[in-house]
Design an enzyme around this catalytic site. Sequence first.
Site, mmCIF file in Angstrom:
data_model
loop_
_atom_site.group_PDB
_atom_site.id
_atom_site.type_symbol
_atom_site.label_atom_id
_atom_site.label_comp_id
_atom_site.label_asym_id
_atom_site.label_seq_id
_atom_site.Cartn_x
_atom_site.Cartn_y
_atom_site.Cartn_z
ATOM 1 N N LYS A 1 1.863 2.202 -4.963
ATOM 2 C CA LYS A 1 2.473 1.678 -6.340
ATOM 3 C C LYS A 1 1.532 2.136 -7.630
ATOM 4 O O LYS A 1 1.880 2.347 -8.612
ATOM 5 C CB LYS A 1 2.540 0.326 -6.188
ATOM 6 C CG LYS A 1 3.393 -0.338 -5.283
ATOM 7 C CD LYS A 1 3.807 -1.986 -5.008
ATOM 8 C CE LYS A 1 2.145 -2.339 -4.461
ATOM 9 N NZ LYS A 1 2.111 -2.222 -3.096
ATOM 10 N N GLY B 1 -4.655 -4.268 -3.853
ATOM 11 C CA GLY B 1 -5.553 -3.087 -4.150
ATOM 12 C C GLY B 1 -4.711 -1.910 -4.114
ATOM 13 O O GLY B 1 -3.976 -1.241 -3.593
ATOM 14 N N HIS B 2 -4.844 -1.512 -5.491
ATOM 15 C CA HIS B 2 -3.986 -0.483 -5.997
ATOM 16 C C HIS B 2 -5.020 0.766 -6.421
ATOM 17 O O HIS B 2 -6.054 0.155 -7.390
ATOM 18 C CB HIS B 2 -3.203 -0.964 -7.277
ATOM 19 C CG HIS B 2 -2.321 -2.061 -6.916
ATOM 20 N ND1 HIS B 2 -1.287 -2.623 -7.934
ATOM 21 C CD2 HIS B 2 -1.758 -2.514 -5.628
ATOM 22 C CE1 HIS B 2 -0.588 -3.433 -7.455
ATOM 23 N NE2 HIS B 2 -0.728 -3.244 -6.009
ATOM 24 N N GLN C 1 1.742 -6.510 -3.601
ATOM 25 C CA GLN C 1 2.378 -6.567 -2.043
ATOM 26 C C GLN C 1 3.517 -5.781 -1.988
ATOM 27 O O GLN C 1 4.005 -4.715 -2.712
ATOM 28 C CB GLN C 1 2.489 -7.915 -1.668
ATOM 29 C CG GLN C 1 1.265 -8.725 -1.535
ATOM 30 C CD GLN C 1 0.599 -9.020 -2.893
ATOM 31 O OE1 GLN C 1 0.903 -9.509 -3.672
ATOM 32 N NE2 GLN C 1 -0.737 -8.551 -3.046
ATOM 33 N N ASP D 1 0.863 -1.178 -0.216
ATOM 34 C CA ASP D 1 -0.084 -0.022 -0.016
ATOM 35 C C ASP D 1 0.997 1.369 -0.205
ATOM 36 O O ASP D 1 0.344 2.432 0.709
ATOM 37 C CB ASP D 1 -1.067 0.068 1.146
ATOM 38 C CG ASP D 1 -1.939 -1.125 1.165
ATOM 39 O OD1 ASP D 1 -2.331 -1.689 0.243
ATOM 40 O OD2 ASP D 1 -2.152 -1.785 2.363
ATOM 41 N N LYS E 1 -0.371 4.521 -8.055
ATOM 42 C CA LYS E 1 -0.458 5.866 -8.550
ATOM 43 C C LYS E 1 0.868 6.056 -9.539
ATOM 44 O O LYS E 1 0.620 6.631 -10.494
ATOM 45 C CB LYS E 1 -0.339 7.036 -7.204
ATOM 46 C CG LYS E 1 0.159 8.305 -7.684
ATOM 47 C CD LYS E 1 0.216 9.293 -6.775
ATOM 48 C CE LYS E 1 0.965 10.525 -7.403
ATOM 49 N NZ LYS E 1 0.394 11.736 -6.797
HETATM 50 P P1 GDP Z 1 -0.672 0.288 -3.478
HETATM 51 O O1 GDP Z 1 -1.438 -1.097 -2.987
HETATM 52 O O2 GDP Z 1 0.829 0.465 -3.265
HETATM 53 O O3 GDP Z 1 -1.074 0.652 -5.079
HETATM 54 O O4 GDP Z 1 -1.275 1.411 -2.638
HETATM 55 P P2 GDP Z 1 -2.921 1.675 -2.216
HETATM 56 O O5 GDP Z 1 -3.676 2.244 -3.570
HETATM 57 O O6 GDP Z 1 -3.490 0.408 -1.425
HETATM 58 O O7 GDP Z 1 -2.817 2.696 -1.112
HETATM 59 C C1 GDP Z 1 -2.194 4.047 -1.162
HETATM 60 C C2 GDP Z 1 -3.490 5.023 -1.108
HETATM 61 O O8 GDP Z 1 -2.683 6.389 -1.000
HETATM 62 C C3 GDP Z 1 -4.339 5.132 -2.104
HETATM 63 O O9 GDP Z 1 -5.783 5.635 -1.371
HETATM 64 C C4 GDP Z 1 -4.096 6.539 -2.970
HETATM 65 O O10 GDP Z 1 -4.803 7.013 -3.475
HETATM 66 C C5 GDP Z 1 -3.501 7.431 -2.032
HETATM 67 N N1 GDP Z 1 -1.968 7.941 -2.333
HETATM 68 C C6 GDP Z 1 -1.281 7.787 -3.167
HETATM 69 N N2 GDP Z 1 -0.189 8.692 -3.074
HETATM 70 C C7 GDP Z 1 -0.581 9.656 -2.392
HETATM 71 C C8 GDP Z 1 -0.046 10.905 -1.822
HETATM 72 O O11 GDP Z 1 1.025 11.321 -1.948
HETATM 73 N N3 GDP Z 1 -0.506 11.518 -0.847
HETATM 74 C C9 GDP Z 1 -1.942 11.157 -0.471
HETATM 75 N N4 GDP Z 1 -2.359 11.784 0.472
HETATM 76 N N5 GDP Z 1 -2.360 9.947 -1.040
HETATM 77 C C10 GDP Z 1 -1.728 9.300 -1.662
HETATM 78 P P1 IMO Z 2 -0.915 -4.263 -2.290
HETATM 79 O O1 IMO Z 2 -0.467 -4.722 -3.477
HETATM 80 C C1 IMO Z 2 -0.609 -4.408 2.002
HETATM 81 C C2 IMO Z 2 -0.892 -8.538 3.588
HETATM 82 C C3 IMO Z 2 -2.130 -8.985 4.383
HETATM 83 C C4 IMO Z 2 -1.518 -10.095 5.379
HETATM 84 C C5 IMO Z 2 -0.498 -10.846 4.495
HETATM 85 C C6 IMO Z 2 -0.999 -12.051 3.948
HETATM 86 O O2 IMO Z 2 -2.115 -3.437 -2.300
HETATM 87 O O3 IMO Z 2 0.097 -3.471 -1.741
HETATM 88 P P2 IMO Z 2 -2.571 -12.804 2.140
HETATM 89 O O4 IMO Z 2 -4.186 -12.670 1.811
HETATM 90 O O5 IMO Z 2 -1.777 -12.129 0.687
HETATM 91 O O6 IMO Z 2 -2.299 -14.073 2.244
HETATM 92 O O7 IMO Z 2 -2.225 -12.006 3.491
HETATM 93 O O8 IMO Z 2 -0.034 -9.718 3.417
HETATM 94 N N1 IMO Z 2 -1.332 -8.193 2.257
HETATM 95 C C7 IMO Z 2 -1.005 -6.918 2.030
HETATM 96 N N2 IMO Z 2 -1.048 -5.708 2.760
HETATM 97 N N3 IMO Z 2 -1.046 -4.345 0.730
HETATM 98 C C8 IMO Z 2 -1.308 -5.478 -0.023
HETATM 99 O O9 IMO Z 2 -1.107 -5.578 -1.492
HETATM 100 C C9 IMO Z 2 -1.475 -6.685 0.625
HETATM 101 N N4 IMO Z 2 -1.537 -8.034 -0.039
HETATM 102 C C10 IMO Z 2 -1.612 -8.976 1.101
HETATM 103 O O10 IMO Z 2 -2.789 -7.808 4.982
HETATM 104 O O11 IMO Z 2 -1.012 -9.482 6.198
HETATM 105 MG MG MG Z 3 -2.901 -1.501 -1.456
#
Ligand code: GDP
Ligand code: IMO
Ligand code: MG
Length: 413
Positions: free
Chosen positions: A16, A40-41, A217, A13, A18
Amino acid sequence: MAADLIVGLQWGDEGKGKIVDLVAKNYDIVVRSQGGHNAGHTVVIGDKKYALHLMPSGILNENAINVIANGVVVSPAKIIEEMEKFGDMQGKLLISDKATMLLDYHAQIDQAKEKLRGKNAIGTTGRGIGPAYADKITRTALRIGDLLDINTAIEKLEDYFEMNKGYFEYLGINIPSKEELKKELQFYQDKLGILITDTTRFLWQNIDKNILLEGAQATLLDIDHGTYPFVTSSNTIASGALTGSAIPPKKLQKVTGIAKAYTTRVGNGPFPTEDFGEDGEYIRKNGFEYGTTTGRPRRCGWFDAIAAKYAVTLNSCDEVALMKLDVLDGLDKIKVCIAYEKDGEEIDYFPSNLDNVKPIYKEFDGWDKTAGVTKWEKLPKNAQNYILELEKLIGCPIKYIATGAEREATVMK
Ligand code: GDP
Ligand code: IMO
Ligand code: MG
């Protein structure tokens, strides 16, 4: 040209999605190589917000072809659900015939085993990722290519259920009937058949194009190199992206590591820089730190330079994108972990396990506002200083600094 990689450096999270979206216009092909719909991206474009799980983030860029490669565990039901948001996928999405098929019973096993683990639960997303990869490794999984011959697929599944009858009974999971299976698989074949292909050949035939590998991840969740057993079930690091896509190692060009300006983690497991006080709460609120996939509150804490340096080395990062700097706006003091104390001794490396590890912090002065800033010179001096110090600590240039969720809120340094 060849392939570039975007990889998470912390516990996921990082943002990535973005960055993939931001650079995807420079690429012809965007590839997911591991993980599944545990990812979840989030991508924000204008006033629209997209949460992508299995679908590569290149789908939001008109010209890119998206590939779900061999290393991914694919839930046909979930990818069909996601596809529906984006219209006709023909020519836009390819799914590897070698990818592992994730079916509903995998999710049921995942959830049942988490319950059995009780207080030692991993805190998985409950999507069935571990059980699907387990079947792959024990060579009992179906692959996506099996959807092209349903009768044989059903025979394989019936053998599988026969072999695992006792286990399913113990976990309280119903085994679907032959008719149910046939209907389900037929639906998948109808929807996905046209997209299933040998993506290895496709990528090799297009190896001179611009290819982007989108990591899911992150490094500290890697099955070998992360905080085992509190990890996911795939190799999330750069070498895993190669296995998971069939991109030959020497064709990997640039590696961009993605890290937040602080740290978060969902699920259980060690997290040395977790902040249980007001600052952690401030970060959670300001950064809206709730999971994209499960909605769970993310645990929040400070930037861990020891972990980030370990991740930069494991992935051979050429550059780093530092995300969500704006979330730290308004804090008086900001801490960074620069060493660990483990069993009473100070260490400057990421150990094989984080048992008895305590962070040793360096404190930085905070700043007022970086939100929405797009130019390095416009960042407050203290924020600039923070970034320059992080660069030194992790041994890698920070090229992108994100100051908001939108595409535009990015500083190129
Ligand atoms: P990913 O799994 O690595 O793609 O990241 P996620 O989407 O799960 O979580 C990142 C969250 O931060 C999302 O809700 C994005 O919209 C948000 N986000 C990304 N870059 C920024 C930033 O620079 N500032 C803020 N405030 N939010 C951001
Ligand atoms: P993105 O791509 C954050 C974490 C789960 C748990 C562990 C194992 O959005 O960064 P799983 O369901 O994979 O067997 O769970 O890994 N986990 C993540 N945490 N971002 C993710 O993906 C994750 N995918 C799995 O919360 O701790
Ligand atoms: Mg994510």
